[in-house]
Design an enzyme around this catalytic site. Sequence first.
Site, mmCIF file in Angstrom:
data_model
loop_
_atom_site.group_PDB
_atom_site.id
_atom_site.type_symbol
_atom_site.label_atom_id
_atom_site.label_comp_id
_atom_site.label_asym_id
_atom_site.label_seq_id
_atom_site.Cartn_x
_atom_site.Cartn_y
_atom_site.Cartn_z
ATOM 1 N N TYR A 89 0.836 -1.194 0.000
ATOM 2 C CA TYR A 89 0.000 0.000 0.000
ATOM 3 C C TYR A 89 0.870 1.241 0.000
ATOM 4 O O TYR A 89 2.080 1.173 0.228
ATOM 5 C CB TYR A 89 -0.962 0.001 1.196
ATOM 6 C CG TYR A 89 -0.334 0.354 2.532
ATOM 7 C CD1 TYR A 89 0.515 -0.539 3.187
ATOM 8 C CD2 TYR A 89 -0.567 1.592 3.137
ATOM 9 C CE1 TYR A 89 1.086 -0.213 4.410
ATOM 10 C CE2 TYR A 89 0.003 1.924 4.360
ATOM 11 C CZ TYR A 89 0.819 1.018 4.991
ATOM 12 O OH TYR A 89 1.402 1.339 6.195
ATOM 13 N N LYS A 116 6.538 -2.008 2.026
ATOM 14 C CA LYS A 116 5.343 -1.371 2.592
ATOM 15 C C LYS A 116 4.154 -2.317 2.394
ATOM 16 O O LYS A 116 3.280 -2.115 1.549
ATOM 17 C CB LYS A 116 5.097 0.001 1.942
ATOM 18 C CG LYS A 116 4.172 0.866 2.803
ATOM 19 C CD LYS A 116 4.256 2.316 2.436
ATOM 20 C CE LYS A 116 3.225 3.184 3.137
ATOM 21 N NZ LYS A 116 3.340 3.266 4.586
ATOM 22 N N GLU A 160 11.781 2.620 14.670
ATOM 23 C CA GLU A 160 11.065 3.750 14.058
ATOM 24 C C GLU A 160 9.738 3.917 14.772
ATOM 25 O O GLU A 160 9.432 3.182 15.715
ATOM 26 C CB GLU A 160 10.856 3.521 12.564
ATOM 27 C CG GLU A 160 10.072 2.280 12.229
ATOM 28 C CD GLU A 160 9.966 2.011 10.733
ATOM 29 O OE1 GLU A 160 9.897 2.964 9.953
ATOM 30 O OE2 GLU A 160 9.918 0.818 10.372
ATOM 31 N N LEU A 212 11.019 0.969 7.447
ATOM 32 C CA LEU A 212 10.450 1.375 6.163
ATOM 33 C C LEU A 212 11.231 2.572 5.615
ATOM 34 O O LEU A 212 11.514 3.507 6.372
ATOM 35 C CB LEU A 212 8.982 1.790 6.372
ATOM 36 C CG LEU A 212 8.252 2.164 5.093
ATOM 37 C CD1 LEU A 212 7.800 0.903 4.360
ATOM 38 C CD2 LEU A 212 7.054 3.049 5.376
HETATM 39 N N1 PDD Z 1 2.868 5.116 7.657
HETATM 40 N N2 PDD Z 1 7.569 3.902 9.164
HETATM 41 C C1 PDD Z 1 6.417 3.204 9.207
HETATM 42 C C2 PDD Z 1 6.415 1.897 9.906
HETATM 43 C C3 PDD Z 1 5.255 3.722 8.602
HETATM 44 O O1 PDD Z 1 4.111 3.015 8.635
HETATM 45 C C4 PDD Z 1 5.309 4.986 7.974
HETATM 46 C C5 PDD Z 1 4.121 5.594 7.291
HETATM 47 C C6 PDD Z 1 6.538 5.671 7.957
HETATM 48 C C7 PDD Z 1 6.695 7.002 7.269
HETATM 49 O O2 PDD Z 1 6.733 6.832 5.883
HETATM 50 P P1 PDD Z 1 6.201 7.970 4.888
HETATM 51 O O3 PDD Z 1 6.980 9.213 5.132
HETATM 52 O O4 PDD Z 1 6.478 7.403 3.558
HETATM 53 O O5 PDD Z 1 4.729 8.136 5.180
HETATM 54 C C8 PDD Z 1 7.650 5.095 8.557
HETATM 55 C C9 PDD Z 1 1.707 5.551 6.895
HETATM 56 C C10 PDD Z 1 1.476 7.021 6.929
HETATM 57 C C11 PDD Z 1 0.494 4.732 7.282
HETATM 58 O O6 PDD Z 1 0.651 3.529 7.281
HETATM 59 O O7 PDD Z 1 -0.580 5.279 7.524
#
Ligand code: PDD
Length: 284
Positions: free
Chosen positions: A33, A147, A179, A203
């Site tokens: 996703y 992801k 993280e 991620l």
């Molecule tokens: N989550 N690390 C994890 C485990 C995450 O699920 C996310 C983002 C990030 C930040 O990645 P990015 O800058 O690409 O959003 C880091 C999204 C927002 C979610 O699952 O809703």
Amino acid sequence: MSDIVYVNGQYVAKQDATISIFDRGFIFGDGVYEVVPVIEGSMVDKEYFLQRLERSLGELRIEWPCTADEILEMMQQLILRNAINEGMVYLQITRGIADREFNFPADTRPSIVGFANHLILLDPPTAKTGIAVVSTPDLRWKRRDIKSVNLLGQVLAKQDAVERGAKEGWMVEDGYVTEGVSSSAYIVKDGVIITRPLTNEILPGIRRRTLFELCEAEGLQLEQRLFTLQEAIDADEAFITSATTVVCPVVSIDGHTIGDGLPGPVAQKLRAVYLTRMKEEAGV
Ligand code: PDD
């Protein structure tokens, strides 16, 4: 919630959207996703999310269900049809529908779904107050660089954080912060921004990638290395980045105040330059 959603080629009212119970996303979490922020009706950090999507699909050996341009067009349609000015678009691609066998099925078409939500990105209250985070064990699998929709570790971790009164959890493994539950994690010590290097353990955040460029442009010093929970508690500042928070200051960790308990200057500066960059991309 989105009123109009996208399911396998069709835009339908959310109550009419259906997906097979044999979809491998539903049965195995076998899919990927993306969450893409929207400013003034335009997606931002667009190129980078497509690159990450390509990588996630490649790692799982799932075929693109259509071209990248068609995906972008579908997402833009969701923004239009739901009249999203500020918010996010969610996109999910799974391996598709097949009898329940663990190995990849032959000749299965990937499923694709999408929706769009309103969300305050530019001026949420948390940007001014900062958020509390708590530490929580990192229970996830070993390919966190993909992801994937297989998010049970994060569901349990977020529930733990919320039950303990925090907005976000910082996951900890072998004493080091990996993280945020749904965000990238940073601390600032003596003017240096510290964040964990990219490996299979975290991620590769899109906001993280953009933030690195902004740090370079602003002449801010950045170090990629592991940091412990205690180092985070003792830091001058802490913050997170994600599609839904952009850059958000962290003002307490496990009940310990970070710095003077207010959003720090580095986080505030980075948030400001990030918002400028988003607005530029959106043509505001
Ligand atoms: N989550 N690390 C994890 C485990 C995450 O699920 C996310 C983002 C990030 C930040 O990645 P990015 O800058 O690409 O959003 C880091 C999204 C927002 C979610 O699952 O809703």
